[in-house]
Design a protein around this motif. Sequence first.
Motif, PDB file in Angstrom:
ATOM      1  N   VAL A 118       0.666  -1.223   0.117  1.00  0.00           N
ATOM      2  CA  VAL A 118      -0.143  -0.161  -0.250  1.00  0.00           C
ATOM      3  C   VAL A 118       0.823   1.243   0.017  1.00  0.00           C
ATOM      4  O   VAL A 118       1.740   1.353   0.789  1.00  0.00           O
ATOM      5  N   LEU A 119       0.359   2.176  -0.861  1.00  0.00           N
ATOM      6  CA  LEU A 119       1.227   3.374  -0.886  1.00  0.00           C
ATOM      7  C   LEU A 119       0.091   4.508  -0.715  1.00  0.00           C
ATOM      8  O   LEU A 119      -0.847   4.644  -1.422  1.00  0.00           O
ATOM      9  N   SER A 120       0.324   5.216   0.157  1.00  0.00           N
ATOM     10  CA  SER A 120      -0.410   6.715   0.690  1.00  0.00           C
ATOM     11  C   SER A 120       0.092   8.010  -0.110  1.00  0.00           C
ATOM     12  O   SER A 120       1.256   8.038   0.294  1.00  0.00           O
ATOM     13  N   VAL A 121      -0.758   8.767  -0.574  1.00  0.00           N
ATOM     14  CA  VAL A 121      -0.100  10.168  -0.929  1.00  0.00           C
ATOM     15  C   VAL A 121      -1.377  10.901  -0.833  1.00  0.00           C
ATOM     16  O   VAL A 121      -2.640  10.662  -0.693  1.00  0.00           O
ATOM     17  N   GLN A 122      -1.057  12.174  -0.197  1.00  0.00           N
ATOM     18  CA  GLN A 122      -2.018  13.228  -0.084  1.00  0.00           C
ATOM     19  C   GLN A 122      -1.975  14.395  -1.099  1.00  0.00           C
ATOM     20  O   GLN A 122      -0.863  14.671  -1.548  1.00  0.00           O
ATOM     21  N   LEU A 123      -3.206  14.819  -1.195  1.00  0.00           N
ATOM     22  CA  LEU A 123      -3.406  15.840  -2.079  1.00  0.00           C
ATOM     23  C   LEU A 123      -4.174  16.996  -1.517  1.00  0.00           C
ATOM     24  O   LEU A 123      -5.000  16.876  -0.697  1.00  0.00           O
ATOM     25  N   LYS A 124      -3.969  18.395  -1.848  1.00  0.00           N
ATOM     26  CA  LYS A 124      -5.030  19.386  -1.685  1.00  0.00           C
ATOM     27  C   LYS A 124      -5.922  19.458  -2.919  1.00  0.00           C
ATOM     28  O   LYS A 124      -5.298  19.450  -4.189  1.00  0.00           O
ATOM     29  N   SER A 125      -7.310  19.497  -2.737  1.00  0.00           N
ATOM     30  CA  SER A 125      -8.040  19.523  -3.788  1.00  0.00           C
ATOM     31  C   SER A 125      -9.633  19.798  -3.217  1.00  0.00           C
ATOM     32  O   SER A 125      -9.997  19.131  -2.632  1.00  0.00           O
ATOM     33  N   TYR A 126     -10.097  20.586  -3.936  1.00  0.00           N
ATOM     34  CA  TYR A 126     -11.643  20.804  -4.017  1.00  0.00           C
ATOM     35  C   TYR A 126     -12.265  21.238  -5.001  1.00  0.00           C
ATOM     36  O   TYR A 126     -11.868  22.084  -5.543  1.00  0.00           O
ATOM     37  N   VAL A 131      -9.818   9.526  -9.592  1.00  0.00           N
ATOM     38  CA  VAL A 131      -8.856   8.747 -10.296  1.00  0.00           C
ATOM     39  C   VAL A 131      -9.143   8.799 -11.908  1.00  0.00           C
ATOM     40  O   VAL A 131     -10.165   8.389 -12.411  1.00  0.00           O
ATOM     41  N   GLU A 132      -8.130   9.625 -12.641  1.00  0.00           N
ATOM     42  CA  GLU A 132      -8.625   9.521 -14.209  1.00  0.00           C
ATOM     43  C   GLU A 132      -7.906   8.638 -14.862  1.00  0.00           C
ATOM     44  O   GLU A 132      -8.832   7.926 -15.779  1.00  0.00           O
ATOM     45  N   SER A 133      -6.775   8.288 -14.674  1.00  0.00           N
ATOM     46  CA  SER A 133      -5.944   7.235 -15.297  1.00  0.00           C
ATOM     47  C   SER A 133      -4.762   6.659 -14.580  1.00  0.00           C
ATOM     48  O   SER A 133      -4.307   7.340 -13.863  1.00  0.00           O
ATOM     49  N   VAL A 134      -4.452   5.355 -14.793  1.00  0.00           N
ATOM     50  CA  VAL A 134      -3.370   4.752 -14.242  1.00  0.00           C
ATOM     51  C   VAL A 134      -2.695   4.146 -15.454  1.00  0.00           C
ATOM     52  O   VAL A 134      -3.044   3.338 -16.212  1.00  0.00           O
ATOM     53  N   ASP A 152      -5.513  -3.128 -14.248  1.00  0.00           N
ATOM     54  CA  ASP A 152      -5.772  -4.275 -13.667  1.00  0.00           C
ATOM     55  C   ASP A 152      -4.571  -4.636 -12.524  1.00  0.00           C
ATOM     56  O   ASP A 152      -4.776  -5.377 -11.709  1.00  0.00           O
ATOM     57  N   GLN A 153      -3.763  -3.851 -12.467  1.00  0.00           N
ATOM     58  CA  GLN A 153      -2.957  -4.157 -11.402  1.00  0.00           C
ATOM     59  C   GLN A 153      -2.698  -3.146 -10.462  1.00  0.00           C
ATOM     60  O   GLN A 153      -1.934  -3.277  -9.170  1.00  0.00           O
ATOM     61  N   ILE A 154      -3.260  -1.942 -10.577  1.00  0.00           N
ATOM     62  CA  ILE A 154      -3.234  -0.790  -9.500  1.00  0.00           C
ATOM     63  C   ILE A 154      -4.618  -0.112  -9.408  1.00  0.00           C
ATOM     64  O   ILE A 154      -5.320   0.060 -10.222  1.00  0.00           O
ATOM     65  N   ASN A 155      -4.722   0.021  -8.188  1.00  0.00           N
ATOM     66  CA  ASN A 155      -6.092   0.711  -7.742  1.00  0.00           C
ATOM     67  C   ASN A 155      -5.786   1.784  -6.721  1.00  0.00           C
ATOM     68  O   ASN A 155      -5.026   1.728  -5.834  1.00  0.00           O
ATOM     69  N   ALA A 156      -6.796   2.827  -6.717  1.00  0.00           N
ATOM     70  CA  ALA A 156      -6.254   4.019  -5.988  1.00  0.00           C
ATOM     71  C   ALA A 156      -7.769   4.616  -5.497  1.00  0.00           C
ATOM     72  O   ALA A 156      -8.666   4.686  -6.321  1.00  0.00           O
ATOM     73  N   VAL A 174      -1.604  -2.564  -5.111  1.00  0.00           N
ATOM     74  CA  VAL A 174      -1.309  -3.132  -6.052  1.00  0.00           C
ATOM     75  C   VAL A 174      -1.768  -4.833  -6.250  1.00  0.00           C
ATOM     76  O   VAL A 174      -1.732  -5.278  -4.923  1.00  0.00           O
ATOM     77  N   ASP A 175      -2.127  -5.308  -7.174  1.00  0.00           N
ATOM     78  CA  ASP A 175      -2.481  -6.458  -7.284  1.00  0.00           C
ATOM     79  C   ASP A 175      -1.796  -7.235  -8.602  1.00  0.00           C
ATOM     80  O   ASP A 175      -1.816  -6.739  -9.601  1.00  0.00           O
ATOM     81  N   ASN A 176      -1.600  -8.570  -8.471  1.00  0.00           N
ATOM     82  CA  ASN A 176      -1.105  -9.425  -9.461  1.00  0.00           C
ATOM     83  C   ASN A 176       0.319  -8.853 -10.062  1.00  0.00           C
ATOM     84  O   ASN A 176       0.275  -8.580 -11.373  1.00  0.00           O
ATOM     85  N   VAL A 177       0.980  -8.244  -9.352  1.00  0.00           N
ATOM     86  CA  VAL A 177       2.110  -7.509  -9.717  1.00  0.00           C
ATOM     87  C   VAL A 177       3.526  -8.503  -9.376  1.00  0.00           C
ATOM     88  O   VAL A 177       3.715  -8.822  -8.148  1.00  0.00           O
TER      89      VAL A 177
END
Length: 386
Positions: A118-126, A131-134, A152-156, A174-177
């Motif tokens: 698991v990887l966590s990232v913080q954003l400023k956004s309102y 998630v548009e694309s991976v 198929d491999q990454i989910n956010a 990540v899955d199946n990586v």
Amino acid sequence: MNAVENETIIVNENSSIEMLCQADGRPTPRMSLVIIKDNNRVLSSRPAGVIQVMEETGELRYFISHIQCEDSGDYKCEVDNGVGIDSKTVKLLVLCAPRIIQTGDHIISLDIGDSERVLSVQLKSYPPPEVESVASYQTKVNDGRAYLPAYDQINAVCVENSLSPELATCNITVDNVTKADEGFYTITFRNNLGQEHFPFIIVQSGSPRRRDTKEQVPLVQITDSKGLLTLELTAYPTPHVASTTYNDSRDGASVEDTVKIVCVASKIIPAFVTCNITVVNLSHSAEGFYSVIFSNSLGNFTFVFRTIRNKNENIYERPVIREQSEDQTYSRLQVNRMMTAETLPMSGMENTGTDRVYANTTEFSVSASAIYDNVESWEATSIRKY
């Protein structure tokens, strides 16, 4: 703030706002404006007034120019005159496009050797981002560089912060990586005001090991007092040089002045490490085998290489007898050094005339010269013509 019917106010970023809090009481109440998400940090205040015959209205103003996304939050006006207390809260939301809250200049890595993955990232956004694309960043032999979909491999999944509505925490899983999927990836976050690309790297941790399967000991030839060798390793975290020894010695003799090693991890695949080995100031007595131990938190790797000086760098060539004519004795010695020749006298030599071996020469002397100041005498039992 008292007159605001809608307790949520939405404004554009870089605009200016003024907050006004009014309160009536006798005596005039003490007033303060706090922001709740910062542990009720006081932004502005005014003291209580004295007791008057008539009630008086107290006012407290707070102005923000060029308001930013991080100014979003709950603002509360608190009043207290010793007889009673009251408060009013307004939620301020500042519209802004997504942007990553950077923790440093380095690209974040997701280690698939970790059980959590698991990887966590913080954003400023309102409004909160979606998630548009991976995509994975790959290099194709024929097509050059390209981003390929990796849904198929990454989910956010992004979750809004309840106290700071401009903050969103996005958890990347990540899955199946496998190790074959190591490399550079990017996720694009978007809201109706813009988008932000988040680059990261998928890597599998491991102890240092050689990337090629060659088993022979590499040879470093020293030319102009310097030799270079490039070693490709697979390791994560990036290894460091634990020790460098000569001829596998254990006496603790330092070779840092002779062997210098710098290892750099690839920015695309950090598990790919290139180590440049430089050998300098190598004497004849220091030729031979060197052993380097590369180490990281997961293990060690021992690398052995051999050094040898380039034979073409030998300054002094062997003496050459020059024949002046068929019926003359050979009375001169020619010493060659690169393009410079020095002809020096020699005595005590006779021509046998048969096998062309000058057998009676047991000693000859060479006079000092500007080139060979350290040459005094040679001894020989015989000298043959070449």
